[in-house]
Design an enzyme around this catalytic site. Structure first.
Site, mmCIF file in Angstrom:
data_model
loop_
_atom_site.group_PDB
_atom_site.id
_atom_site.type_symbol
_atom_site.label_atom_id
_atom_site.label_comp_id
_atom_site.label_asym_id
_atom_site.label_seq_id
_atom_site.Cartn_x
_atom_site.Cartn_y
_atom_site.Cartn_z
ATOM 1 N N HIS A 29 -18.702 3.518 59.587
ATOM 2 C CA HIS A 29 -18.047 2.211 59.413
ATOM 3 C C HIS A 29 -16.540 2.385 59.493
ATOM 4 O O HIS A 29 -15.979 3.218 58.764
ATOM 5 C CB HIS A 29 -18.394 1.614 58.047
ATOM 6 C CG HIS A 29 -19.871 1.423 57.823
ATOM 7 N ND1 HIS A 29 -20.482 0.206 57.941
ATOM 8 C CD2 HIS A 29 -20.858 2.311 57.513
ATOM 9 C CE1 HIS A 29 -21.786 0.329 57.694
ATOM 10 N NE2 HIS A 29 -22.035 1.606 57.433
ATOM 11 N N GLU A 207 -32.392 1.672 53.085
ATOM 12 C CA GLU A 207 -31.411 2.331 52.209
ATOM 13 C C GLU A 207 -31.610 1.716 50.820
ATOM 14 O O GLU A 207 -32.167 2.346 49.933
ATOM 15 C CB GLU A 207 -29.977 2.103 52.712
ATOM 16 C CG GLU A 207 -28.909 2.745 51.825
ATOM 17 C CD GLU A 207 -27.484 2.265 52.154
ATOM 18 O OE1 GLU A 207 -27.305 1.106 52.588
ATOM 19 O OE2 GLU A 207 -26.538 3.051 51.925
HETATM 20 N N1 ADE Z 1 -21.198 -0.653 54.621
HETATM 21 C C1 ADE Z 1 -20.540 0.518 54.540
HETATM 22 N N2 ADE Z 1 -21.359 1.511 54.144
HETATM 23 C C2 ADE Z 1 -22.583 0.946 53.951
HETATM 24 C C3 ADE Z 1 -23.845 1.429 53.549
HETATM 25 N N3 ADE Z 1 -24.051 2.717 53.234
HETATM 26 N N4 ADE Z 1 -24.861 0.557 53.447
HETATM 27 C C4 ADE Z 1 -24.689 -0.739 53.747
HETATM 28 N N5 ADE Z 1 -23.527 -1.247 54.151
HETATM 29 C C5 ADE Z 1 -22.470 -0.415 54.263
HETATM 30 ZN ZN ZN Z 2 -23.783 2.479 56.876
#
Ligand code: ADE
Ligand code: ZN
Length: 345
Positions: A29, A207
């Site tokens: 990101h 996640e």
């Molecule tokens: N934005 C930045 N890192 C993230 C992550 N690990 N999961 C979801 N959105 C994100």
């Molecule tokens: Zn991510």
């Protein structure tokens, strides 16, 4: 070359080899790649009080997302965006990354609301300057936040489609799936439009959600790659489906440990998934905030699971193959990787 390990067919790679290994990064990101000095000077200029060491405050997904919001909200000049983009490309080059897909979520950058053209033009200028200076080529994956509305998502896709810039390669979605509840049905229309217009799709799932989030990513959003995706391990039918369809998981080991998605690297399912035939690449997620880079990520998992150079090279191959680079760039990088692996070390 690093020390060899009894369980490994080939030696466990050391940092020098990992740096030189031709590879792509496909899950990172831009919001997590702001140089601390740039954030502090933006805060000083705005007279804003930063909550101490930003990195120290990150302990779960919510605190990470809040931290990204705080730092990105300070960025309001084109010069800063150019700096951030240039610095990202240089950082990737310093890690031996030959191509990167970077996720950029406009919702984190309130100063640019309603000015997406200028926002992306400044990033494009930074990436172009960096590439001219020999640093890593970058494709942008504009991203929807899981807490956004269906119409905001469609608006973003309409903008991407109208922009026609080759810099924009895919539609992404990120944020907190657990907090948003089941949200993929809300975004199916946006992802369908992106696919119809020829854009790739990558989806954060598995996640903070379980396997059901990954099923939705595939079935409703047409995901070609899953960012994280590791909770698929709780559903053997899903693991088999991912392996069968060759849908790659963009895995970020340090992020998963730091945000409490797994309790330790040792408990990370990446080895189990790899052994089950799922395609996996190794990535950094938010490297400046998590204090990591690709060679460090690869070294950690290789050491933890006694992976030799052959296993790590396979992941580099997957990273290139699963990337949204052009077919030409992918072919050139695969050839570079093959030449590297054939050269005497
Ligand atoms: N934005 C930045 N890192 C993230 C992550 N690990 N999961 C979801 N959105 C994100
Ligand atoms: Zn991510």
């Amino acid at each position: 070359m690093g020390h060899s390990d009894q369980g490994a067919q080939t030696p466990i790679p050391d940092r020098g080899w990992l740096l030189a290994l031709p590879k792509a990064e496909v899950h990172v990101h831009l919001e997590g790649c702001l140089a601390p000095e740039l954030v502090s000077s933006a805060a000083r200029r705005a007279g804003a009080e930063l909550p101490g060491d930003l990195e120290q405050g990150v302990h779960d997904l919510d605190s990470l997302l809040r931290t990204l919001d705080i730092s990105c909200a300070l960025i309001d000049t084109e010069a800063e965006l150019i700096d951030i983009a240039y610095g990202f490309s240089r950082h990737e080059a310093d890690s031996g990354v030959r191509y990167a897909d970077v996720i950029v979520n406009p919702a984190h950058w309130p100063a640019w609301r309603g000015r997406l053209d200028s926002f992306v033009a400044a990033l494009d200028a930074g990436f172009t300057a960096a590439e001219t200076d020999g640093f890593t080529p970058v494709g942008i994956c504009p991203s929807i936040g899981r807490d956004q509305s269906a119409s905001e998502a469609v608006e973003l896709v309409e903008w991407i489609v109208a922009d026609q810039s080759e810099r924009l390669v895919a539609l992404s979605i990120d944020g907190n799936e657990e907090a948003a509840g089941r949200s993929s049905p809300r975004f199916a229309d946006a992802f369908g439009r992106a696919a119809a217009a020829g854009f790739h799709r990558c989806v954060h799932a598995g996640e903070s959600s379980g396997p059901e989030g990954v099923w939705d990513a595939i079935d409703l959003l047409g995901a070609e790659r899953i960012d994280h995706g590791i909770r698929c391990v709780d559903d053997p039918a899903l693991v088999a489906e991912l392996a069968r369809r060759g849908i790659a998981l963009d895995v970020c080991p340090t992020s998963n440990v730091r945000l409490g998605v797994v309790s330790s690297l040792h408990d990370h399912p990446v080895e189990q998934l790899r052994a089950a035939g799922v395609r996996v690449s190794i990535n950094t997620d938010d490297p400046f905030l998590l204090g990591t880079d690709i060679p460090a990520e690869m070294a950690s998992v290789a050491t933890t699971f006694s992976w030799g150079t052959d296993v790590v090279a396979e992941m580099a191959r997957t990273s290139i193959d699963a990337s949204f680079a052009s077919a030409e760039v992918k072919r050139a990088l695969q050839n570079e990787l093959s030449a590297f692996l054939e050269s005497p070390s």
